[in-house]
Structures are given as structure tokens and as C-alpha cells.
Scaffold this motif. Structure first.
Motif, PDB file in Angstrom:
ATOM      1  N   THR A 385       0.831  -1.201   0.000  1.00  0.00           N
ATOM      2  CA  THR A 385       0.000   0.000   0.000  1.00  0.00           C
ATOM      3  C   THR A 385       0.861   1.245   0.000  1.00  0.00           C
ATOM      4  OG1 THR A 385      -1.698  -1.200   1.246  1.00  0.00           O
ATOM      5  CG2 THR A 385      -1.867   1.201   1.195  1.00  0.00           C
ATOM      6  N   LYS A 386       1.897   1.238   0.827  1.00  0.00           N
ATOM      7  CA  LYS A 386       2.786   2.398   0.878  1.00  0.00           C
ATOM      8  C   LYS A 386       3.577   2.554  -0.417  1.00  0.00           C
ATOM      9  CE  LYS A 386       3.479   2.818   5.889  1.00  0.00           C
ATOM     10  NZ  LYS A 386       4.489   2.878   6.975  1.00  0.00           N
ATOM     11  N   GLU A 387       4.028   1.436  -0.957  1.00  0.00           N
ATOM     12  CA  GLU A 387       4.826   1.521  -2.179  1.00  0.00           C
ATOM     13  C   GLU A 387       3.978   1.999  -3.350  1.00  0.00           C
ATOM     14  OE1 GLU A 387       8.497  -0.937  -3.817  1.00  0.00           O
ATOM     15  OE2 GLU A 387       6.613  -2.030  -4.103  1.00  0.00           O
ATOM     16  N   ALA A 542      20.361   8.283  -0.425  1.00  0.00           N
ATOM     17  CA  ALA A 542      19.717   9.429  -1.087  1.00  0.00           C
ATOM     18  C   ALA A 542      18.388   9.685  -0.392  1.00  0.00           C
ATOM     19  CB  ALA A 542      19.495   9.138  -2.565  1.00  0.00           C
ATOM     20  N   GLU A 543      18.219  10.862   0.176  1.00  0.00           N
ATOM     21  CA  GLU A 543      16.989  11.219   0.886  1.00  0.00           C
ATOM     22  C   GLU A 543      15.869  11.529  -0.110  1.00  0.00           C
ATOM     23  OE1 GLU A 543      16.031  11.301   3.972  1.00  0.00           O
ATOM     24  OE2 GLU A 543      17.905  10.769   4.973  1.00  0.00           O
ATOM     25  N   GLN A 544      14.766  10.775  -0.020  1.00  0.00           N
ATOM     26  CA  GLN A 544      13.586  11.024  -0.840  1.00  0.00           C
ATOM     27  C   GLN A 544      12.352  10.630  -0.038  1.00  0.00           C
ATOM     28  OE1 GLN A 544      13.512   9.696  -4.990  1.00  0.00           O
ATOM     29  NE2 GLN A 544      15.645   9.104  -4.802  1.00  0.00           N
ATOM     30  N   PHE A 545      11.171  11.105  -0.505  1.00  0.00           N
ATOM     31  CA  PHE A 545       9.929  10.658   0.109  1.00  0.00           C
ATOM     32  C   PHE A 545       9.638   9.243  -0.380  1.00  0.00           C
ATOM     33  CE2 PHE A 545       5.195  10.294  -0.425  1.00  0.00           C
ATOM     34  CZ  PHE A 545       4.944  10.018   0.912  1.00  0.00           C
ATOM     35  N   THR A 546       9.723   8.284   0.523  1.00  0.00           N
ATOM     36  CA  THR A 546       9.492   6.881   0.167  1.00  0.00           C
ATOM     37  C   THR A 546       8.389   6.257   1.016  1.00  0.00           C
ATOM     38  OG1 THR A 546      11.243   6.148   1.683  1.00  0.00           O
ATOM     39  CG2 THR A 546      11.871   6.556  -0.618  1.00  0.00           C
ATOM     40  N   SER A 547       7.524   7.078   1.582  1.00  0.00           N
ATOM     41  CA  SER A 547       6.379   6.590   2.361  1.00  0.00           C
ATOM     42  C   SER A 547       6.809   5.703   3.527  1.00  0.00           C
ATOM     43  CB  SER A 547       5.419   5.821   1.437  1.00  0.00           C
ATOM     44  OG  SER A 547       4.147   5.680   2.034  1.00  0.00           O
ATOM     45  N   ILE A 549       9.392   3.693   3.587  1.00  0.00           N
ATOM     46  CA  ILE A 549      10.037   2.460   3.153  1.00  0.00           C
ATOM     47  C   ILE A 549      11.513   2.729   2.888  1.00  0.00           C
ATOM     48  CG2 ILE A 549      10.119   0.711   1.338  1.00  0.00           C
ATOM     49  CD1 ILE A 549       7.137   1.217   0.872  1.00  0.00           C
ATOM     50  N   ASP A 550      12.370   1.849   3.386  1.00  0.00           N
ATOM     51  CA  ASP A 550      13.800   1.916   3.075  1.00  0.00           C
ATOM     52  C   ASP A 550      14.102   0.930   1.958  1.00  0.00           C
ATOM     53  OD1 ASP A 550      14.337   3.789   5.048  1.00  0.00           O
ATOM     54  OD2 ASP A 550      14.644   2.264   6.578  1.00  0.00           O
ATOM     55  N   ASP A 594       8.134 -12.171   4.250  1.00  0.00           N
ATOM     56  CA  ASP A 594       6.983 -11.268   4.287  1.00  0.00           C
ATOM     57  C   ASP A 594       6.936 -10.462   5.580  1.00  0.00           C
ATOM     58  OD1 ASP A 594       6.221 -12.208   1.829  1.00  0.00           O
ATOM     59  OD2 ASP A 594       4.715 -13.611   2.604  1.00  0.00           O
ATOM     60  N   LEU A 595       7.474 -11.051   6.663  1.00  0.00           N
ATOM     61  CA  LEU A 595       7.421 -10.385   7.959  1.00  0.00           C
ATOM     62  C   LEU A 595       8.432  -9.239   8.056  1.00  0.00           C
ATOM     63  CD1 LEU A 595       6.153 -10.371  10.789  1.00  0.00           C
ATOM     64  CD2 LEU A 595       7.880 -12.045  11.490  1.00  0.00           C
ATOM     65  N   TYR A 596       9.599  -9.413   7.447  1.00  0.00           N
ATOM     66  CA  TYR A 596      10.675  -8.436   7.629  1.00  0.00           C
ATOM     67  C   TYR A 596      11.007  -7.611   6.383  1.00  0.00           C
ATOM     68  CZ  TYR A 596      11.371 -10.805  12.062  1.00  0.00           C
ATOM     69  OH  TYR A 596      11.181 -11.328  13.326  1.00  0.00           O
ATOM     70  N   THR A 597      10.437  -7.983   5.248  1.00  0.00           N
ATOM     71  CA  THR A 597      10.657  -7.190   4.041  1.00  0.00           C
ATOM     72  C   THR A 597       9.337  -7.012   3.308  1.00  0.00           C
ATOM     73  OG1 THR A 597      11.051  -9.061   2.533  1.00  0.00           O
ATOM     74  CG2 THR A 597      12.944  -8.253   3.783  1.00  0.00           C
ATOM     75  N   GLY A 598       9.292  -6.029   2.431  1.00  0.00           N
ATOM     76  CA  GLY A 598       8.118  -5.881   1.583  1.00  0.00           C
ATOM     77  C   GLY A 598       8.220  -6.820   0.400  1.00  0.00           C
ATOM     78  N   ARG A 599       9.361  -6.826  -0.220  1.00  0.00           N
ATOM     79  CA  ARG A 599       9.661  -7.742  -1.316  1.00  0.00           C
ATOM     80  C   ARG A 599      11.146  -7.638  -1.598  1.00  0.00           C
ATOM     81  NH1 ARG A 599      10.110  -4.801  -6.240  1.00  0.00           N
ATOM     82  NH2 ARG A 599       9.331  -2.668  -6.055  1.00  0.00           N
ATOM     83  N   TYR A 600      11.664  -8.614  -2.299  1.00  0.00           N
ATOM     84  CA  TYR A 600      13.046  -8.487  -2.721  1.00  0.00           C
ATOM     85  C   TYR A 600      13.181  -9.043  -4.134  1.00  0.00           C
ATOM     86  CZ  TYR A 600      14.066 -13.449  -1.841  1.00  0.00           C
ATOM     87  OH  TYR A 600      14.079 -14.813  -1.874  1.00  0.00           O
TER      88      TYR A 600
END
Length: 604
Positions: A385-387, A542-547, A549-550, A594-600
Motif C-alpha cells: 500500500t505504501k509503495e 539518497a533522501e527522498q519521500f518513500t512513504s 520504506i527503506d 513477508d514479515l521483515y521485508t516488503g519484497r526483494y
């Protein structure tokens, strides 16, 4: 003032301030999502409820782009994009709405796109030129008296392919069964069987009814010139008056009449149909007011079907119900459904299909869902959702507009899907209190608003339909007089002449273009910061608006890999994360990911 301000809302999830305006004369609504994004977006949408399967909304979507009062060339957008810096130009027909989004990072280009779109939707040429419906929708095509009579048309041909898809047929049958008392029983894109019933009179009347400022919802986004943009809207809203009746898309779902609906779909003549049936179950689960449950159902979909180890998908695969199982939330428009489809199955397995679904859902409901499974599903949906809110695949302003329409179209707040953090946080708090088990109970196990579909494979069905249509057309032609045939030939030749004729130079000259002076050589910079990480390793940020997410990219030096082993790197990359490891079996590994990452992503 032409527009009055209705409400303003801070929207930190998308780094914007949303303000709703209403056009005083017409009642047209405008949502402006203000921020400093240079990729400006404009989307105008209309409620376009179909009344049968003739595809009228879809054909109008095509036809308004075939010239307008101010831009009379045959395809102004084809010419416009040649001299445009647009980042998005499109038009889309949904089950109950049609939208026209554009985006550009260039201010002048943005206003050009907006101007051409506004003229297209409000002042199309097809009112006075029936050839546009003939070209984009359908027409009797006869180039000479000796030829066979056929149907031709852009949408007619498009939908012959689209409606042949068994997946689309399953969904269409489910919506028809679940919502027989609503507009959602119709194929808004058009069914080839019904498209040739559409007349020019119906075509114009539909546009007059629904393509009016009173029925419009406009979304503006980004660092726009507010005064200039609203003035452009006023040019088309002013003087239109106000429609007395609002278009209401709401309805009360009823219990379906048929517990199981059967039909067939076409496979190649001579093919063996064994093991190629589709089985599907569908429930009506929510409406626009059910905001929290909508987010909850997305998480439930991930819990039940997120991967092959998910409980309901695994149970169905283990029971050999189908070669593949897909399931989850289905956004039909005002209603939302929940579907489970077994592909490459057999009609005889429907009873067992239902049993496995009910048994598995009841077990999850009574024994409880594994806490780790809920947490991993919540994390994954939160990430997705954030991505989606920071998408780089499509302009954010277009995505936010589509999200806003999911509630705004039904007279709810346009901000529901733009303020997701609060709902996701609430779900996390409710997760340990039996919320998802209750969702299964109410929405699936004991929900009477359900139906089932069996779609059997039928060899040669499409060929039979084509042959029958061809025969009917030749019988129709045989009953025409010579004068009627000559008239049909003349119409066909006139249409071909129009299609092949170049646009008039004076018409092309009216299409706005950019000049060299309108372009900029400035490039947005993203300053990198180097941070100490490990000896011999460089870490750049690089600093950006990423909702929130790192994003982390890791690169491995492969200089020690022998040349003859490079052929195996692709296979290794594909298998990583899909096999048991020293510490985890594949199911637990998937849950940990799924618990520790959004996807890879694995790349070689």
C-alpha cells in the motif's frame, strides 16, 4: 467566484494537501492534491453506468478522441503526443466510470494536454459525424457487392479477444450472478453479440446524459498554476447549467437465485477439453462504507492465498482441485466481491471444491489463524500500500486520482484510500483480538450472498460463433435490395476514404505543440551521502519521500566465479528464496521474508 471551497484535508501519507471544490453553476466537483511534485496530473472522470452489453461507455471513450470542436483532426492525440513531453496519456473505461488522465512535468505541455482532453470529452465531433461510431464501435462492412458482409469496428474487434478469456468470463458470470439487480451484471466493455445493436441516437443520448459537468469528478495534482488550471475548467463548465438528477450507483445486493451457474468457453477445435475447466466461488463482501473491512479483506487475501504455502491455497492444491488456485478481493465498483478460482480443473470437482473451502475456512475461524501468518500478511500489505503511493511506474497523480474515485464516485470522501496509515494501524491492533477470524465468519463462511460458476472447456466454440454470425450476416445481405446494398457499399467506401485521407493542414495547425523555448535543460539532482558501513564496503544514501520504506540494494562481486559457471547464475538467482534453507523450510522462509521485508528482487 466560479468555484467554492468545500473542505481541506492534510494527507501526510501522500505528502499532499487535499482540497475539494464545487463549481457553483453546475455542481461539478474538483479535488486538488497540492504538493511540490513537478509531474503534474489532470484526470476528469464521469459516472457511466451501462444499461446493457452494447459497450456504449467503452465506445464513447474511444470516440471522443476522434476529433472535437476546437481540435477537429481525426486523431488529435496522436498528433499531440508527437510534440509533447507527457509522462502519461490515456483513457479508461471501468464497470461504472470512464476517466481521462494526463500528466506532464512541463507546465505548458500540461495545459495543452488538459485543453485537448476537455474539448474532447465535452465537445466531440461524433454528434454530427456518424462515421466515428462506425469506425470505433461497429459497422456493416461491404466493399463490393460480391464480398461477404462482415462486422468491423475497433471496439468490436478488441472485445472479441477480451471476452474470449476464460478468466474474464468467470468474473463476468460471477458479477452477473451476484448482482442481477444492478448495472454490474453488464459487460461495460461490450459483448460482441450486443455491440451491433448500438445506434447513433443511443450513442449521442448517452453522452448528453453522462458527459456533463454536473456528473464530472476532476482530480488535479502537483505543482500546478492553480489560477490558470481552474480557468481552463471554467471555460467548459460555464454555461452548461446543472442536471437536476444525480447519478446514483448504489443498490441493495440480493441473495443470488442460482447456487451454481454453468457455461462453456472456447478452446481450439480438436483439443482435448479434459482438465481445462474453471471452477469459481464468489461472495459479495463489502460496499464503499466498509472502509476498515476493505483493508482487512486485502490482508485476508494475503493470509489465504499469498503463496503456495498459504492455508487455503495449499489445502486446495493438496486436494488436487485445480492446477492453479487464485483468489482474493475483486473490486467491481460500488460492490466488492471475494473470488476463489480453480484453473485447469474438472466440473465434477465442484462439490469437493466447496467442501475444502468451507472446511479450511471453518478450521481457521475456530482454531485461530497463526499469529506469525497474520503479522507477515499485515507487513506485506502495508508495504504494498505504501509503495503504491510512491509509484515510479506511473505518475503518482494518476494513481491517486484512481484511488480517490474508488470512494468519491459513490458520494463518499475522496480521501479514504489516500489516508491508509490509520486503517492499517487499526488492523494491526485488532489482529490479536480475533478480527480476521470474525471476517472469515461474516464475509465468507456464513455469508448468504454467494454463488458458484462452472466454466467448461468447449472445443471450437468460438469457431461456431463466428460461423453462425457469418451465416446470419449473409442471410441479412440476401434480403437487402440492390439499392440497400449499393448504399451499404457507399458507406463502407466513404469510411475507408475518411480513414485513409490525411488531415487538413489547417486542422493539424490547431493542435498545440511545444517549442524549443518551452523546454528546460535543468535536471533534478538527488544528492548522495556516503555513510561508513563496513571495511571495504561503500554505502550511499539518497533522501527522498518513500512513504516510510527503506530501499536497499546489495551487489556481490563475482570475479571469483569461473566463466563456465556463469550459465548457472540465472538458475541460482531464480531458486534463491524458493527452497528450504539450513535454518528454515520454504514455508517458514516465505513467512520470514513477508514479515521483515516488503519484497526483494534477485538480479543477475
Amino acid at each position: 467566484m466560479a468555484f467554492k471551497q468545500i473542505e481541506t484535508q492534510e494527507l501526510p501519507d501522500i505528502q499532499s494537501v487535499g482540497t475539494v471544490y464545487e463549481h457553483v453553476e453546475t455542481g461539478a466537483k474538483v479535488l486538488y492534491l497540492a504538493n511540490d511534485d513537478s509531474n503534474k496530473a489532470f484526470t476528469i472522470g464521469f459516472k457511466t453506468p451501462p444499461y446493457n452489453d452494447n459497450g456504449i461507455a467503452h465506445i464513447i471513450e474511444h470516440s471522443v478522441l476522434n476529433g472535437s470542436e476546437k481540435y477537429p483532426s481525426k486523431e488529435p492525440f496522436v498528433e499531440l503526443v508527437k510534440g509533447s513531453l507527457n509522462t502519461f496519456v490515456n483513457a479508461m473505461t471501468f464497470s461504472d466510470k470512464t476517466i481521462y488522465p494526463v500528466a506532464s512535468t512541463n507546465k505548458k505541455d500540461f495545459m495543452h494536454l488538459m485543453s485537448v482532453y476537455l474539448d474532447a470529452v465535452f465537445k466531440p465531433n461524433f454528434y454530427s459525424n456518424a462515421q466515428i461510431l462506425a469506425q470505433e464501435g461497429w459497422h456493416h462492412h461491404l466493399e463490393s457487392a460480391e464480398d461477404d458482409l462482415i462486422y468491423k469496428g475497433v471496439v468490436y474487434n478488441e472485445m472479441k479477444g477480451a471476452t474470449a478469456s476464460p478468466e474474464r468470463q468467470v468474473q463476468q458470470h460471477l458479477t452477473h450472478q451476484l448482482y442481477p439487480n444492478s448495472i454490474y451484471r453488464h459487460e461495460s466493455g461490450g459483448n460482441p453479440k450486443a455491440i451491433p445493436s448500438l445506434t447513433q441516437e443511443e450513442f449521442v443520448a448517452f453522452h448528453q446524459t453522462y458527459y456533463h459537468p454536473s456528473n464530472s469528478l476532476t482530480v488535479l495534482y502537483g505543482d500546478i498554476d492553480k489560477k490558470e488550471t481552474f480557468a481552463a475548467l471554467e471555460d467548459y463548465f460555464s454555461g452548461a447549467g446543472k442536471h437536476s438528477e444525480k447519478v446514483d450507483l448504489s443498490f441493495e445486493p440480493a441473495v443470488p437465485d442460482d447456487a451454481v451457474f454453468e457455461d462453456t468457453y472456447s478452446i481450439t477445435a480438436g483439443d482435448n477439453p479434459e482438465g481445462k475447466d474453471y471452477l469459481a466461488l464468489g461472495w459479495h463482501v463489502s460496499e464503499p462504507n466498509d472502509v476498515l473491512d476493505m483493508y482487512g479483506l486485502e490482508v485476508l487475501e494475503e493470509i489465504l492465498f499469498g503463496n503456495n504455502q498459504s492455508p487455503l491455497k495449499k489445502a486446495l492444491l493438496d486436494a488436487d482441485i485445480g492446477g492453479d488456485i487464485i483468489g482474493g478481493v475483486a473490486d467491481f465498483g460500488y460492490p466488492t466481491g471475494f473470488m476463489i478460482t480453480a484453473k485447469y480443473s474438472d466440473a465434477s470437482k465442484m462439490t469437493r471444491f466447496k467442501e475444502v473451502v468451507q472446511e479450511t475456512l471453518k478450521q481457521l475461524m475456530t482454531e485461530g489463524i497463526d499469529e506469525g501468518l497474520i503479522d507477515s500478511a499485515l507487513n506485506k500489505i502495508t508495504f504494498q500500500t505504501k509503495e503504491a503511493a510512491i509509484s515510479e511506474d506511473n505518475p503518482r497523480g494518476v494513481i491517486y486520482a484512481i484511488n480517490a474515485y474508488q470512494s468519491w464516485l459513490y458520494d463518499k470522501s475522496p480521501y479514504v484510500n489516500l489516508q491508509f496509515s490509520g486503517y492499517l494501524k487499526e488492523l494491526a491492533e485488532l489482529a490479536g483480538k480475533g478480527y480476521f477470524e470474525q471476517l472469515i465468519k461474516e464475509k465468507l463462511v456464513y455469508n448468504p450472498l454467494r454463488t458458484a460458476v462452472i466454466l467448461k472447456a468447449e472445443p471450437g466454440k468460438s469457431d461456431q460463433f463466428e460461423a453462425k454470425t457469418h451465416q446470419q450476416l449473409q442471410e441479412y445481405k440476401a434480403n437487402l435490395s440492390k439499392e440497400e446494398i449499393d448504399k451499404m457499399i457507399a458507406k463502407t467506401q466513404e469510411l475507408i476514404k475518411r480513414q485513409e485521407a490525411p488531415d487538413k493542414p489547417e486542422d493539424l495547425a490547431k493542435i498545440p505543440t511545444l517549442t524549443k523555448e518551452d523546454l528546460s535543460t535543468q535536471v533534478e539532482e538527488y544528492p548522495l551521502t556516503e555513510i561508513p558501513f563496513n571495511e571495504g564496503t561503500h554505502f550511499y544514501q539518497a533522501e527522498q519521500f518513500t512513504s516510510g520504506i527503506d530501499y536497499l540494494s546489495l551487489y556481490i562481486d563475482l570475479k571469483d566465479v569461473a566463466a563456465e559457471e556463469y550459465q548457472w547464475l540465472g538458475l541460482l538467482s531464480h531458486l534463491l528464496g524458493k527452497l528450504d534453507t539450513k535454518k528454515y523450510d520454504v514455508a517458514t522462509l516465505q513467512r520470514q521474508k513477508d514479515l521483515y521485508t516488503g519484497r526483494y528482487l534477485r538480479k543477475d
